[in-house]
Design a protein around this motif. Structure first.
Motif, PDB file in Angstrom:
ATOM      1  N   LEU A 253     -17.066   0.431   8.794  1.00 31.63           N
ATOM      2  CA  LEU A 253     -16.303   1.625   9.133  1.00 31.63           C
ATOM      3  C   LEU A 253     -15.737   2.255   7.870  1.00 31.63           C
ATOM      4  O   LEU A 253     -15.822   1.694   6.778  1.00 31.63           O
ATOM      5  CB  LEU A 253     -15.167   1.269  10.098  1.00 31.63           C
ATOM      6  CG  LEU A 253     -15.597   0.691  11.454  1.00 31.63           C
ATOM      7  CD1 LEU A 253     -14.379   0.254  12.246  1.00 31.63           C
ATOM      8  CD2 LEU A 253     -16.411   1.700  12.240  1.00 31.63           C
ATOM      9  N   ASP A 254     -15.130   3.414   8.038  1.00 31.33           N
ATOM     10  CA  ASP A 254     -14.428   4.071   6.944  1.00 31.33           C
ATOM     11  C   ASP A 254     -13.500   3.054   6.276  1.00 31.33           C
ATOM     12  O   ASP A 254     -12.708   2.393   6.943  1.00 31.33           O
ATOM     13  CB  ASP A 254     -13.610   5.240   7.519  1.00 31.33           C
ATOM     14  CG  ASP A 254     -13.045   6.145   6.441  1.00 31.33           C
ATOM     15  OD1 ASP A 254     -12.471   5.616   5.475  1.00 31.33           O
ATOM     16  OD2 ASP A 254     -13.152   7.372   6.573  1.00 31.33           O
ATOM     17  N   PRO A 255     -13.598   2.894   4.952  1.00 26.89           N
ATOM     18  CA  PRO A 255     -12.877   1.806   4.281  1.00 26.89           C
ATOM     19  C   PRO A 255     -11.416   2.105   3.966  1.00 26.89           C
ATOM     20  O   PRO A 255     -10.850   1.505   3.056  1.00 26.89           O
ATOM     21  CB  PRO A 255     -13.682   1.638   2.985  1.00 26.89           C
ATOM     22  CG  PRO A 255     -14.146   3.030   2.681  1.00 26.89           C
ATOM     23  CD  PRO A 255     -14.464   3.646   4.031  1.00 26.89           C
ATOM     24  N   ILE A 256     -10.762   2.977   4.710  1.00 22.56           N
ATOM     25  CA  ILE A 256      -9.410   3.407   4.339  1.00 22.56           C
ATOM     26  C   ILE A 256      -8.415   2.250   4.295  1.00 22.56           C
ATOM     27  O   ILE A 256      -7.466   2.270   3.524  1.00 22.56           O
ATOM     28  CB  ILE A 256      -8.918   4.527   5.285  1.00 22.56           C
ATOM     29  CG1 ILE A 256      -7.634   5.161   4.731  1.00 22.56           C
ATOM     30  CG2 ILE A 256      -8.708   3.996   6.706  1.00 22.56           C
ATOM     31  CD1 ILE A 256      -7.259   6.461   5.413  1.00 22.56           C
ATOM     32  N   TYR A 257      -8.626   1.219   5.099  1.00 20.76           N
ATOM     33  CA  TYR A 257      -7.695   0.088   5.079  1.00 20.76           C
ATOM     34  C   TYR A 257      -8.288  -1.145   4.397  1.00 20.76           C
ATOM     35  O   TYR A 257      -7.798  -2.251   4.575  1.00 20.76           O
ATOM     36  CB  TYR A 257      -7.231  -0.247   6.498  1.00 20.76           C
ATOM     37  CG  TYR A 257      -6.332   0.819   7.069  1.00 20.76           C
ATOM     38  CD1 TYR A 257      -5.099   1.112   6.479  1.00 20.76           C
ATOM     39  CD2 TYR A 257      -6.722   1.569   8.168  1.00 20.76           C
ATOM     40  CE1 TYR A 257      -4.277   2.113   6.970  1.00 20.76           C
ATOM     41  CE2 TYR A 257      -5.903   2.567   8.677  1.00 20.76           C
ATOM     42  CZ  TYR A 257      -4.682   2.831   8.077  1.00 20.76           C
ATOM     43  OH  TYR A 257      -3.879   3.826   8.579  1.00 20.76           O
ATOM     44  N   SER A 258      -9.358  -0.951   3.637  1.00 25.30           N
ATOM     45  CA  SER A 258      -9.937  -2.045   2.849  1.00 25.30           C
ATOM     46  C   SER A 258     -10.188  -3.276   3.712  1.00 25.30           C
ATOM     47  O   SER A 258      -9.836  -4.395   3.339  1.00 25.30           O
ATOM     48  CB  SER A 258      -9.021  -2.398   1.671  1.00 25.30           C
ATOM     49  OG  SER A 258      -8.792  -1.273   0.860  1.00 25.30           O
ATOM     50  N   SER A 259     -10.797  -3.076   4.868  1.00 25.66           N
ATOM     51  CA  SER A 259     -10.958  -4.160   5.835  1.00 25.66           C
ATOM     52  C   SER A 259     -12.245  -4.953   5.648  1.00 25.66           C
ATOM     53  O   SER A 259     -12.449  -5.970   6.310  1.00 25.66           O
ATOM     54  CB  SER A 259     -10.929  -3.588   7.261  1.00 25.66           C
ATOM     55  OG  SER A 259     -11.920  -2.585   7.419  1.00 25.66           O
ATOM     56  N   GLY A 260     -13.127  -4.509   4.753  1.00 29.53           N
ATOM     57  CA  GLY A 260     -14.456  -5.100   4.666  1.00 29.53           C
ATOM     58  C   GLY A 260     -14.473  -6.588   4.382  1.00 29.53           C
ATOM     59  O   GLY A 260     -15.155  -7.355   5.070  1.00 29.53           O
ATOM     60  N   VAL A 261     -13.753  -7.041   3.355  1.00 29.62           N
ATOM     61  CA  VAL A 261     -13.761  -8.459   3.002  1.00 29.62           C
ATOM     62  C   VAL A 261     -13.110  -9.281   4.109  1.00 29.62           C
ATOM     63  O   VAL A 261     -13.587 -10.358   4.477  1.00 29.62           O
ATOM     64  CB  VAL A 261     -13.063  -8.707   1.649  1.00 29.62           C
ATOM     65  CG1 VAL A 261     -12.936 -10.200   1.378  1.00 29.62           C
ATOM     66  CG2 VAL A 261     -13.844  -8.043   0.530  1.00 29.62           C
TER      67      VAL A 261
ATOM     68  N   VAL B 183       0.866  -1.175   0.000  1.00 28.27           N
ATOM     69  CA  VAL B 183       0.000   0.000   0.000  1.00 28.27           C
ATOM     70  C   VAL B 183       0.904   1.227   0.000  1.00 28.27           C
ATOM     71  O   VAL B 183       2.036   1.180   0.511  1.00 28.27           O
ATOM     72  CB  VAL B 183      -0.943   0.008   1.225  1.00 28.27           C
ATOM     73  CG1 VAL B 183      -0.152   0.082   2.524  1.00 28.27           C
ATOM     74  CG2 VAL B 183      -1.941   1.163   1.149  1.00 28.27           C
ATOM     75  N   GLN B 184       0.436   2.313  -0.589  1.00 28.03           N
ATOM     76  CA  GLN B 184       1.226   3.536  -0.665  1.00 28.03           C
ATOM     77  C   GLN B 184       0.319   4.730  -0.398  1.00 28.03           C
ATOM     78  O   GLN B 184      -0.852   4.722  -0.777  1.00 28.03           O
ATOM     79  CB  GLN B 184       1.892   3.673  -2.037  1.00 28.03           C
ATOM     80  CG  GLN B 184       2.888   4.821  -2.133  1.00 28.03           C
ATOM     81  CD  GLN B 184       3.639   4.823  -3.460  1.00 28.03           C
ATOM     82  OE1 GLN B 184       3.387   3.978  -4.320  1.00 28.03           O
ATOM     83  NE2 GLN B 184       4.559   5.744  -3.631  1.00 28.03           N
TER      84      GLN B 184
END
Length: 294
Positions: free
Chosen positions: A249-257, A20-21
């Motif tokens: 939550l806010d998806p900034i870290y792509s945690s949904g899946v 990630v960048q």
């Protein structure tokens, strides 16, 4: 691995993801954060998946294990008896609605959150009143090199009022979306043209605009609003919540899946133990809740 789909993922055309960048609101780019440098193991490499294909793979895998799959059906209502879930009402795409009884109802309806909304359990986060607009581009810029071409980019907008995600997918497609405060993207009395709002936000993020310029937009704009919420419990008598049906939550870290799969795994273990003990109470089905909520 527990589902038995690792080899299918390794042989798929989903874009490999190693890092990630981050890009600041002034355009300064961080060094890539390579997952294997922080914690080298097999899961240090993952994939940027096309959800429709990834989800279909999971459904097909479940069917191959003996699960009865009813596609084209929507669960519209939860049946309760004395505070205990007893089944659901299903509406097929073609035909009349019918009831299905169940010893345990697992709510995996995503942000529809059928059980949560029916029982009034949703607790919106007042500090995370966010909204998002996104679309897809073909031929947009990708980072060079095998380790970087699948990297998730997080790009701040000017003034740090929001941020863009930039996610490379297979077939030279990139998902590009902006997340910001609800009143910033959709001010009261302001423009409701989401394409115009999206373009305004793109102008506030030159780093994202530069990357999409070589490409062409290949889908409409999508939007979702005020999406951050959660519940205080993961289960009740005869029912369990997993994934976005429990919270988002806010998806900034792509945690949904990840959270969907992890909560599904933990809930399934609790259900199996509940059946073995003959106890499908809220306490039994929710034993995994404290660890998950950490």
């Amino acid at each position: 691995r527990r589902l038995g789909v690792v080899d299918r993922m390794k042989g798929s055309r989903h874009t490999p993801k190693f890092s990630v960048q981050f890009v600041t609101d002034t355009g300064k780019e961080s060094q890539p954060f390579y997952f294997f440098e922080n914690n080298p193991h097999e899961c240090s490499q993952t994939w940027q998946v096309v959800r429709s294909e990834f989800d279909a793979m999971l459904v097909e895998n479940a069917a191959s294990q003996g699960v009865t799959v009813l596609e084209g059906h929507i669960a519209r209502d939860l049946h309760m008896d004395g505070g205990r879930a007893t089944g659901a009402c299903l509406h097929p795409k073609d035909g009349e609605a019918f009831d299905m009884a169940a010893d345990v109802v697992i709510d995996a309806t995503g942000q529809t959150a059928l059980i949560v909304n029916k029982l009034g359990l949703k607790k919106p986060d007042p500090l995370l009143r966010k909204s998002s607009i996104w679309t897809y581009y073909e031929g947009a810029a990708r980072e060079p090199g095998r380790l970087d071409e699948g990297a998730t980019l997080v790009l701040a907008t000017q003034g740090k009022k929001g941020w863009f995600w930039y996610i490379p997918l297979k077939d030279n497609i990139v998902s590009v979306g902006v997340v910001s405060g609800l009143d910033d993207l959709f001010p009261p009395g302001g423009s409701r043209d989401i394409a115009a709002i999206y373009q305004e936000q793109l102008e506030r993020c030159p780093a994202a605009k530069k990357r999409v310029m070589p490409g062409k937009q290949v889908g409409p704009h999508y939007t979702t609003k005020d999406f951050s919420y959660r519940c205080d419990q993961v289960a009740g008598d005869g029912w369990v919540l997993v994934g976005d049906a429990f919270g988002f939550l806010d998806p900034i870290y792509s945690s949904g899946v990840f959270l969907a799969l992890k909560s599904g795994e933990m809930a399934a273990d609790a259900v199996i133990k509940g059946f073995s003990r003959g106890d499908l109470s809220a306490k039994s089905l929710g034993t995994w809740g404290p660890d998950y909520l950490k």
